[in-house]
Design a protein around this motif. Structure first.
Motif, PDB file in Angstrom:
ATOM      1  N   UNK A  85       0.624  -1.332  -0.108  1.00 19.31           N
ATOM      2  CA  UNK A  85      -0.001  -0.021   0.024  1.00 19.31           C
ATOM      3  C   UNK A  85       0.925   1.373  -0.106  1.00 19.31           C
ATOM      4  N   UNK A  86       1.849   1.158   1.001  1.00 22.95           N
ATOM      5  CA  UNK A  86       2.859   2.340   1.161  1.00 22.95           C
ATOM      6  C   UNK A  86       3.332   2.574  -0.507  1.00 22.95           C
ATOM      7  N   UNK A  87       4.072   1.486  -1.079  1.00 22.60           N
ATOM      8  CA  UNK A  87       4.746   1.528  -2.173  1.00 22.60           C
ATOM      9  C   UNK A  87       3.558   2.432  -3.444  1.00 22.60           C
ATOM     10  N   UNK A  88       2.577   1.684  -3.176  1.00 20.97           N
ATOM     11  CA  UNK A  88       1.493   2.259  -4.305  1.00 20.97           C
ATOM     12  C   UNK A  88       1.311   3.613  -4.082  1.00 20.97           C
ATOM     13  N   UNK A  89       0.987   4.050  -2.885  1.00 18.27           N
ATOM     14  CA  UNK A  89       0.951   5.563  -2.726  1.00 18.27           C
ATOM     15  C   UNK A  89       2.040   6.535  -3.133  1.00 18.27           C
ATOM     16  N   UNK A  90       3.141   5.680  -2.905  1.00 16.97           N
ATOM     17  CA  UNK A  90       4.185   6.574  -3.382  1.00 16.97           C
ATOM     18  C   UNK A  90       4.326   6.646  -4.909  1.00 16.97           C
ATOM     19  N   UNK A  91       4.015   5.792  -5.499  1.00 23.58           N
ATOM     20  CA  UNK A  91       4.066   5.797  -6.995  1.00 23.58           C
ATOM     21  C   UNK A  91       3.152   6.635  -7.393  1.00 23.58           C
ATOM     22  N   UNK A  92       1.932   6.619  -6.754  1.00 20.07           N
ATOM     23  CA  UNK A  92       1.027   7.540  -7.181  1.00 20.07           C
ATOM     24  C   UNK A  92       1.462   8.902  -7.153  1.00 20.07           C
ATOM     25  N   UNK A  93       1.959   9.215  -5.923  1.00 21.45           N
ATOM     26  CA  UNK A  93       2.229  10.681  -5.730  1.00 21.45           C
ATOM     27  C   UNK A  93       3.442  11.048  -6.894  1.00 21.45           C
ATOM     28  N   UNK A  94       4.373  10.148  -7.096  1.00 18.03           N
ATOM     29  CA  UNK A  94       5.495  10.309  -7.983  1.00 18.03           C
ATOM     30  C   UNK A  94       4.791  10.644  -9.527  1.00 18.03           C
ATOM     31  N   UNK A  95       3.741   9.884  -9.797  1.00 16.07           N
ATOM     32  CA  UNK A  95       3.088  10.105 -11.178  1.00 16.07           C
ATOM     33  C   UNK A  95       2.568  11.240 -11.190  1.00 16.07           C
ATOM     34  N   UNK A  96       1.889  11.752  -9.874  1.00 11.69           N
ATOM     35  CA  UNK A  96       1.394  13.141 -10.015  1.00 11.69           C
ATOM     36  C   UNK A  96       2.273  14.186 -10.342  1.00 11.69           C
ATOM     37  N   UNK A  97       3.198  13.797  -9.451  1.00 11.32           N
ATOM     38  CA  UNK A  97       4.308  14.825  -9.567  1.00 11.32           C
ATOM     39  C   UNK A  97       4.831  15.273 -11.114  1.00 11.32           C
ATOM     40  N   UNK A  98       5.082  14.119 -11.718  1.00 13.52           N
ATOM     41  CA  UNK A  98       5.422  13.927 -13.211  1.00 13.52           C
ATOM     42  C   UNK A  98       4.658  14.663 -13.839  1.00 13.52           C
ATOM     43  N   UNK A  99       3.293  14.294 -13.725  1.00 13.27           N
ATOM     44  CA  UNK A  99       2.250  15.093 -14.424  1.00 13.27           C
ATOM     45  C   UNK A  99       2.110  16.391 -14.251  1.00 13.27           C
ATOM     46  N   UNK A 100       2.398  16.806 -13.076  1.00 14.14           N
ATOM     47  CA  UNK A 100       2.106  18.304 -12.640  1.00 14.14           C
ATOM     48  C   UNK A 100       3.339  18.895 -13.364  1.00 14.14           C
ATOM     49  N   UNK A 101       4.534  18.248 -13.358  1.00 14.97           N
ATOM     50  CA  UNK A 101       5.746  19.041 -13.927  1.00 14.97           C
ATOM     51  C   UNK A 101       5.691  19.327 -15.342  1.00 14.97           C
ATOM     52  N   UNK A 102       5.056  18.082 -15.966  1.00 21.95           N
ATOM     53  CA  UNK A 102       4.878  18.064 -17.250  1.00 21.95           C
ATOM     54  C   UNK A 102       3.941  19.316 -17.891  1.00 21.95           C
ATOM     55  N   UNK A 103       2.932  19.256 -16.947  1.00 20.39           N
ATOM     56  CA  UNK A 103       1.893  20.378 -17.097  1.00 20.39           C
ATOM     57  C   UNK A 103       2.514  21.857 -17.266  1.00 20.39           C
ATOM     58  N   UNK A 104       3.194  22.087 -16.173  1.00 20.50           N
ATOM     59  CA  UNK A 104       3.950  23.363 -15.939  1.00 20.50           C
ATOM     60  C   UNK A 104       4.859  23.445 -17.122  1.00 20.50           C
ATOM     61  N   UNK A 105       5.707  22.661 -17.493  1.00 20.99           N
ATOM     62  CA  UNK A 105       6.655  22.836 -18.447  1.00 20.99           C
ATOM     63  C   UNK A 105       5.838  23.152 -19.777  1.00 20.99           C
ATOM     64  N   UNK A 106       4.880  22.470 -20.135  1.00 27.34           N
ATOM     65  CA  UNK A 106       4.025  22.682 -21.273  1.00 27.34           C
ATOM     66  C   UNK A 106       3.598  23.949 -21.357  1.00 27.34           C
ATOM     67  N   UNK A 107       3.172  24.904 -20.047  1.00 28.42           N
ATOM     68  CA  UNK A 107       2.462  26.096 -20.112  1.00 28.42           C
ATOM     69  C   UNK A 107       3.577  27.014 -20.330  1.00 28.42           C
ATOM     70  N   UNK A 108       4.780  26.798 -19.596  1.00 26.94           N
ATOM     71  CA  UNK A 108       5.782  27.531 -19.677  1.00 26.94           C
ATOM     72  C   UNK A 108       6.242  27.863 -21.174  1.00 26.94           C
TER      73      UNK A 108
END
Lengths: 182, 280
Positions: A85-108
């Motif tokens: 469960x811990x790993x899964x939530x970690x992975x999810x967080x990571x994924x979210x982070x990556x998506x957010x970064x991508x979005x930010x980069x795209x915006x920039x």
């Protein structure tokens, strides 16, 4: 008389037909009880109690061990589940982070591109304006020269009829000088 | 004066023995005898044996003890064999296993405590032997060997030996006798206490013997007396009452058969425990 009665009583009591007491102790029965019970005890001890009690003990140990093992396995499984469960939530967080970064980069990137294209457009427009201005200037100068030449030619034609060409030119130059610059 | 008393008692005995007595037949059923009364099929006379001048003739109770021993040996050897096949028994073995576990966990373990394993075979044997003897008395044509005081006294004596030898082996012979007297007794009381304690050693098996004997005898006497009412009162009207009461007592006897086997084993076990762990 007395003696015969006494004997009769003794005979009756000891005959066996007469009723005894439940408290009578028969040594023969004691003997046989001892023999029977001890025989039974040793036979059962060797051939029944030992194997039965041994297998009971083995079975109880087996059950106890099995239960303990099951408990342990359950604990381990619980641990694994929580780890997962811990790993899964970690992975999810990571994924979210990556998506957010991508979005930010795209915006920039979008902003940058937009800005750049705007600037480029502005530059193109200003360049074009400058060019137009320059061409205008050039055309005006050319026009001015041509007008001057035409005027001179015309004046020459006129003056050749009337006056000296030199005098006439001077007058025209003077006149041209007096004209406003544009 | 003596003469007249004797005269009277002789008459009474004669009257009883000639079938006039109304209670003699009860005793006939209760008491030990040299024959197996299987009427109406006949009477088997048991052999008389004399050894070293001692009369060790086979009696009815001896025969039923042998029967009990035979039943137990067959049943438990079979039960033991089922454990060789698998650790989980099936069918009848399960029933006996439950009782064996009962004796181990409810009687031996709590009363003896540590070191109970050594006495478990004895307790199991005595429990099942007494139980089977008691139950055989409730079977038609059966006879209760445990309603013979010689039998119960012998069993109690064997218990006594187990108690004393167990105590001596655990605490040492001297230590065992020292441990009999509780700590902190004033010196002048010591002789009295020693006598009391040693008497106490013997009263325990005596109580065991008498308790079992009396319980197993009393129930049968009550049943027979209730049935006897029909014949004593010479009327059939009392029969329903007699039979229903006798049935009730019979069921009670079943219970008593179990309880007395349990109590004998339980107390033997308790006394063994007391001899082993004297500090309590």
């Amino acid at each position: 008389m007395f003696i015969t009665k006494l004997f009769a009583l003794i005979a009756l009591v000891t005959e066996g037909k007469a009723v005894g007491s439940p408290l009578d102790i028969n040594p023969g029965v004691i003997f046989w009880t001892t023999i029977t019970f001890l025989f039974l005890f040793f036979i059962l001890k060797k051939f029944a109690w030992k194997p039965i009690l041994n297998s009971l003990e083995i079975r109880e140990k087996f059950i106890k061990n099995s239960l303990e093992a099951a408990e342990k396995a359950k604990e381990e499984a619980q641990k694994l589940i929580s780890e997962n469960k811990l790993n899964l939530s970690k992975a999810e967080q990571e994924a979210q982070k990556i998506i957010n970064e991508g979005r930010e980069n795209a915006e920039k990137l979008r902003h940058q591109i937009l800005e750049e294209s705007k600037q480029q457009a502005k530059k193109l427009i200003s360049d074009a304006q400058a060019e137009i201005e320059r061409k205008n200037q050039e055309a005006f100068i050319k026009l001015k020269e041509q007008v001057a030449e035409i005027a001179v030619n015309a004046a020459e034609k006129i003056i050749r009829e009337n006056l000296d060409r030199e005098k006439q030119s001077k007058i025209v130059q003077k006149y041209l000088k007096d004209l406003p610059k544009n | 004066m003596n003469f007249e008393l004797l005269n009277k008692s002789a008459d009474t005995v004669q009257a009883n023995s000639q079938g006039g007595g109304e209670s003699s037949w009860i005793m006939h059923h209760i008491l030990d005898s040299r024959e197996l009364d299987l009427s109406p099929f006949g009477i088997i006379h048991l052999p008389e044996i004399h050894l070293f001048g001692m009369d060790i003739s086979i009696t009815k109770h001896v025969v039923f003890m042998w029967l009990a021993a035979l039943i137990l040996i067959i049943v438990f050897l079979k039960t033991a064999r089922t454990y060789k096949k698998s650790l989980v028994p099936k069918g009848f073995s399960n029933l006996f296993e439950i009782v064996v576990i009962f004796v181990r966990d409810e009687i031996a373990k709590p009363t003896i405590g540590s070191g109970y394993e050594k006495f478990l075979p004895y307790l199991l044997s005595v429990f099942f032997f007494i139980l089977t003897c008691n139950l055989l008395g409730l079977v038609p044509y059966g006879s209760t060997a445990t309603s013979n005081i010689a039998v119960t006294a012998t069993l109690a004596t064997i218990s006594f030996l187990f108690i004393q030898i167990g105590g001596m082996m655990k605490n040492g012979i001297l230590g065992y006798f020292k441990g009999l007297v509780p700590h902190g007794v004033p010196l002048w009381l010591l002789p009295i206490m020693a006598v009391v304690e040693i008497l106490g050693l013997f009263t325990k098996p005596f109580a065991l013997a008498v308790r079992l004997f009396a319980n197993m005898t009393a129930g049968h006497i009550v049943i027979l007396a209730l049935i006897g009412l029909i014949f004593i009162l010479h009327t059939y009207f009392v029969a329903p009452v007699s039979v229903s009461f006798a049935l009730f007592i019979y069921l009670l006897e079943l219970l008593v058969a179990l309880i007395q086997a349990y109590i004998f084993t339980m107390l033997s076990s308790l006394f063994i425990g007391m001899a082993l762990h004297q500090e309590h």
